[in-house]
Structures are given as C-alpha cells and as structure tokens.
Design an enzyme around this catalytic site. Structure first.
Site, PDB file in Angstrom:
ATOM      1  N   GLU A 278       4.668   2.799  -2.338  1.00  0.00           N
ATOM      2  CA  GLU A 278       3.440   3.593  -2.248  1.00  0.00           C
ATOM      3  C   GLU A 278       3.706   5.085  -2.075  1.00  0.00           C
ATOM      4  OE1 GLU A 278       3.606   0.587  -0.864  1.00  0.00           O
ATOM      5  OE2 GLU A 278       1.985  -0.490  -1.864  1.00  0.00           O
TER       6      GLU A 278
ATOM      7  N   HIS B 187      -5.641  -6.523   5.680  1.00  0.00           N
ATOM      8  CA  HIS B 187      -6.075  -6.336   4.293  1.00  0.00           C
ATOM      9  C   HIS B 187      -7.574  -6.082   4.157  1.00  0.00           C
ATOM     10  CE1 HIS B 187      -2.145  -7.380   2.901  1.00  0.00           C
ATOM     11  NE2 HIS B 187      -2.523  -7.501   1.650  1.00  0.00           N
TER      12      HIS B 187
END
Lengths: 319, 323
Positions: B60, B129
């Site tokens: 990322e 999440h």
C-alpha cells in the site's frame, strides 16, 4: 574529462564543505532552526553521482540534502537562505534544512521520513517509463533506510516493473547512532538488492573518481532499458548525525581514521599527482568557495522573512 | 438522464477520463486482470491495456508513493487502495507526503493525484475490515477528502478529482455500490468542496454524507409521515468543508442532527456541531444531536454489528429529541 570538469567537481565538493562549516556557527547562534544534518565527509558521493547524470535524470534524496542541492545546481545563496528560513530560500522558507527541492533542476527534494521517498522515486521512474523518455531517477538514502518496509516495497516494485531507477545506499556506517551490524541482519547491505534480483555493487565513496566512473557506466545501462540497479557507496560522516549528537556510539580513533581518508584531500592529491591541476590552482578554488559562502551568508542575512500571507499559500493548487 | 448503479457511475467516470486524457492511469491491487475487487474496473484492462491499468504487489505505501512520484512527473494517477482499512498501511504517504509536498517545497511540487478507496461497515467483515475512519483523513490540511452519497455525485466528483491538480482522497462506500439512481447523460463534473441541499424541509436540518445520506433519507420519509419535514444537507466533501448550505439551513430550522457512520468521538459530527455553535449560536433552539457508530470495534455477529451502526430509527429518534 576535460580539466575544467575536474576543477568543477573539486569546486563543488569544497563549496559544500564550506557551506556546511559556515552553517555550524549559524546554528549555534540560533539563526538556523530545527535540525541540521551535515554532509561533511560524504561530498564525493553526491558530487560524483550527480556529475554523471544527464539533464533529464531526476535526483531525490533524504534529509541530508544541502550537498545534493548544490550538486544539482542550486546556488549557495538559495541553500543558505533556506537554512535561515528566508523568503528567498529554495523552498521559500517553508521547508528548512531537510526539505530543499528545485524542480527546474530536476531535484525532487530532500525527504525527512526515513525511506518514504523510495516509493516516490519509483513513481518518478514510472513517470519517465510511461512517458517514454530516457530519464533515469537517482534515489539516494542512508543505510538506516534499508531496514524500513518502504525500501523493500520500492525495490520489489522497481524490479517487477523494470523501472529506470538507480538506488544509491550511502552507507555511512550508522543509522543515527546505531551501527549497521546492530540494526541489519544483513550487514552486507547490497545483498538486500540481490534478494530482489537487482544487479548491484559496492563502491568506495571517499574516492570521487570511483563514484563517478561507476555512475556513468550504470546510468548508461539503466538508460538502455536494463531496469533498476543498486549501488552501495561506502562513506562516513565526519560530524554527528545532527547538531548536538553526543556521539557515544563511536570512538574518536575511528572518526580520525576516516578523516585521514577525507574525500576532498584524496581528490586534491589525485589532481596534483596526476598533474591535472596545481596546488596553487586548487588553493584559488578554495578561496573562491570561501568567498561564495561569505556572499551567500550575506545574501541570506539580508533577505526578507516570508510575508505572513505566505502562511496560507501553497496548501492547494486549485482553490 | 440514465438510471445506473453507483458502481457503474464510478466506473464510467474513470473510463471517460481515461478516454479523454492519456495521462490518466490506474494502479492498485487487483485492478487489472481481476477487474477490481469490487468490480469497479471490470473491462478496463482489456480495453486500456496493462500500461494504464496496473496491477501492483500488496504494497500500500508504494501504491500511494508511486502514484505521488508519477503525479510529480505530470501524470494523473488514480491509485486504488482496496479498502480504507488498508490505507493505514499507507498512512505516511497519504498524510505525510501527499498532503504536504506542495506546501513544504514552497509550491514547486504539484500532485494531480486521486486515491480511491472503499469504506464502511455492515457486511460482517469484523473489526479490521469494517471501518469508517473518514474524519482521520479529513484532519490533514493539504489533502482533499471526498465521499459521495449518490451515483450522480460519485461520477461528477470523481471526474473533478481526476482533473484536479491536488491530492484527493476519494472514499466510496461498500454497501452503496448497488444503489441505483439517475445520472445526467454525457460529460459533466461536480465541483469539489461544495455541500448540497439534498432534500428540502422546514423543521430540522440533518447534516450527513455517503451511506448515511441513504439512512437519513429513509428517516426523513418516516418523519414526513409524522408531519415533520427534514432538510438534508449532503456534505459530499469533508475537506475543504463547505458550511454555507448547512448554516443557511440551520438559520431557517434552528435545529440540527448530524449523522455519520464513523465513531462519534472526534468525528465529522463533532466538527460540524462545533462550527454551527461557533457561527450560528444565536439561531440555536435546541442542543444539536449527533448520530454515530457506537464506540466499539465493529463485531462480526450480524445483530451486534447492526446494533453498533447508526440506523434509520436512531436518526428519527434524534430528530424527535431536537424538536
């Protein structure tokens, strides 16, 4: 190389040394704020590397950036003005010692979060690859940066995408005060590049000719489309990590030993013994550098502070 | 006007901008061969090729870092971070690099960059999440944070973001992708940094954005049945925050409920409430109410998860409190 070019390299190294020596008292007087990380001892690295680049080659480095800025063509005036936080500084007084850039000279900054500029360097190289230019990105960082995740992500991506980037690890033996072998499981740093199948080598960073020759050869290879390359350059900083470093982590004998390998002294000896230049010619350049730094301090001291309105400029491009 | 889903709206925005400008490209995890983990870039790889639709490693920081670097060279990258929960792994590059490089080098560095990501709870994905941490990203000057609630806005705002010369953090909501509504035909853009009156009403002002626009709209329908007409302001952009429509509405209704999906503490509701008190104190007829997520990591169990997330009834109840 022509004689003028040798002399220019010598002059750049001496100029960097004098700018930084001048910065020490200015810092102690409180005229330079924040942190001040000096490049003294490492001048041959960036001078050799950057002298080998073509104008389309981009340079990006970490926070020890004054010398790199000068090698990229930023004047001592603008470096000194930035150190003093003046409106005329290369970053308008908003960046300081660690954050100098000059986009027109293809110098993309001093970056102060260790390792964070490596992914950005991959992006600069991606930009050139995407736009099909033949520019190469030269990304410099210290040995300490090879222990952070950004380093590994960026090297991996550069190989996967075959990016035109030269990774340059300036191994000055310490990440702040922690010796390489106390912080890195692999103390032979170039092996980390080996782990990503990136060709690599180690060069003596106290000898500018060796740096320059390696850089010329490697930049040509990258430019020919061979993908990333990793250069570990062995060097040493004669000063502490930053001003006020108590230097408990190294012995004065060690510092002395390296200082005997002063890159400026080595180059000076090379130039005279190879009869490229006389001692008198080099003395003249020393004097010229001292004069230029004196003028730079005057320029910086006489420059205005940034206007208060500057506080709110450059936050966004589109308002 | 054509009726399309949020997913199609976002996809169309990128497709049209990539057709218009060869400097626009996409990079991220599974954006190419897979077609996007939320299928937003389905078909892009085959049409635009691997140069412009770039699958990345699971890195990322380097997705955002490489987007920043390529933006500096004049390209217009759209970096996709698969979910906003993974943006924490790229936090330095989002808030410490993208948000600061233009300012810190005295305006020399320009980053025409979009970071697209997906947030929100409600799909039983567990605590790591399911977050709605939008306010964190809106904390940083130098970044623009956009979070659309309708297909029309999603398309227009994303096209604006791609054409913008600033770094834009563009937050989509996972449970809105199937939402269907009419969007204008042809090329149009929606300006970033403008809030909007989504529903007119005279009795109370509901300030919200993204998924909670849908929740608030349902609440407004119920309230309407009780004779209460709520005005809904959709913030659309969290930074820079456009308070004008909010204040204008509040000066009319004198009562407000702020609805967000994220946690209450230090949240969007806290900011908007403070600003109303600062700028329209004389118009306050009742303490402003905030509806937000319960202060817990979101649980997996469906019943527990729904208990933690703001519901239509919570909004209705809060409105009753301020009346």
């Amino acid at each position: 190389m022509k004689k003028e070019e040798y002399l220019d390299l010598y002059y750049q190294m001496v100029l960097i040394r004098r700018v930084e020596e001048a910065a020490i008292p200015l810092y102690q007087e409180g005229k330079i704020g924040g942190f001040l990380h000096l490049y003294i001892g490492q001048e041959a690295v960036s001078t050799g590397l950057i002298s080998a680049r073509l104008p389309q080659d981009r340079v990006i480095t970490a926070y020890r950036d004054h010398g790199v800025a000068i090698n990229c063509g930023v004047s001592a005036d603008l470096v000194m003005a930035e150190l003093l936080g003046k409106a005329t500084g290369i970053s308008k007084g908003k960046g300081g010692s660690m954050h100098m850039a000059d986009v027109e000279k293809n110098f993309w900054g001093g970056h102060a979060i260790v390792g964070a500029h490596l992914p950005i360097a991959a992006g600069l190289a991606l930009g050139d690859q995407y736009q099909e230019t033949d520019g190469v990105t030269i990304c410099m960082f210290g040995d300490g940066a090879t222990n952070i995740g950004y380093f590994h992500e960026a090297l991996n991506l550069s190989k996967v995408w075959n990016l035109p980037v030269l990774w340059v690890c300036e191994n000055n033996q310490y990440g702040m005060g922690t010796a390489v072998d106390r912080a890195s499981a692999v103390s032979d740093i170039r092996q980390k590049a080996e782990g990503y199948c990136i060709p690599n080598e180690v060069v003596d960073g106290m000898n500018i000719m060796k740096v320059r020759q390696a850089a010329e050869r490697i930049l040509a290879e990258i430019r020919a489309g061979k993908g990333p390359y990793f250069l570990e350059i062995e060097t040493y900083r004669f000063q502490g990590h930053s001003m006020g470093d108590p230097e408990r982590y190294r012995k004065q004998d060690e510092v002395k030993q390296w200082e005997e390998n002063d890159p400026i002294g080595i180059f000076r000896h090379y130039l005279t013994s190879e009869k490229i230049a006389s001692a008198a010619e080099l003395d003249q350049l020393d004097q010229k550098a001292a004069d230029e730094v004196k003028a730079a301090i005057q320029f910086a001291e006489n420059s205005p502070e940034p206007a208060p309105e500057e506080l709110f400029t450059n936050i966004y491009v589109d308002n | 006007m054509t009726r399309i889903t949020m997913r199609e709206a976002i996809s169309q925005a990128m497709w049209e901008e990539m057709e218009r400008d060869p400097d626009v490209f996409i990079l991220g995890e599974e954006v190419g061969v897979w077609g996007g983990s939320y299928a937003v870039t389905k078909g892009f790889y085959d049409h635009f090729g691997e140069k412009r639709v770039r699958d990345t490693p699971i890195s990322e920081s380097t997705i955002v870092g490489a987007a920043i670097g390529s933006a500096l060279t004049g390209l217009r990258p759209i970096a996709e971070i698969m979910t906003i929960n993974f943006a924490f792994s790229a936090m330095d590059h989002i808030v410490n690099q993208a948000a600061k490089l233009h300012y810190m080098f005295g305006g020399q560095l320009i980053l025409p960059l979009v970071i697209r990501t997906v947030g929100g709870g409600g799909r039983q994905l567990g605590a790591t999440h399911s977050q709605t941490p939008d306010a964190i990203f809106a904390h940083f000057p130098g970044l623009k944070v956009v979070a659309p609630g309708t297909p029309e806005d999603a398309k227009g705002l994303l096209k604006s973001a791609i054409r913008s010369n600033d770094p834009i953090f563009f937050i989509e909501h996972a449970t809105l992708y199937q939402t269907r509504a009419e969007v204008p035909d042809g090329d149009y853009i929606t300006p970033i940094g403008k809030s909007k009156v989504h529903r007119e009403g005279r009795d109370v002002t509901i300030v919200t954005y993204s998924k909670m626009l849908e929740t608030s709209s349902k609440a407004a329908e119920q309230l309407s049945g009780m004779g209460i007409e709520a005005e809904i302001i959709d913030l659309r952009t969290l930074r820079p925050l456009d308070m004008e429509p909010v204040l204008e509405s509040f000066r009319k209704t004198n009562r407000a409920v702020i609805v967000e999906e994220g946690w209450r503490s230090y949240g969007v509701g806290a900011e908007v409430t403070a600003r109303i008190y600062e700028e329209a104190f004389d118009y306050v007829d009742a303490p402003i109410q905030r509806v937000a997520q319960k202060e817990v990591p979101l649980p997996y169990n469906r019943t527990l998860e729904q208990l933690a997330l703001p519901q239509v009834e919570d909004v209705v109840q809060a409105v009753k409190e301020v009346l």
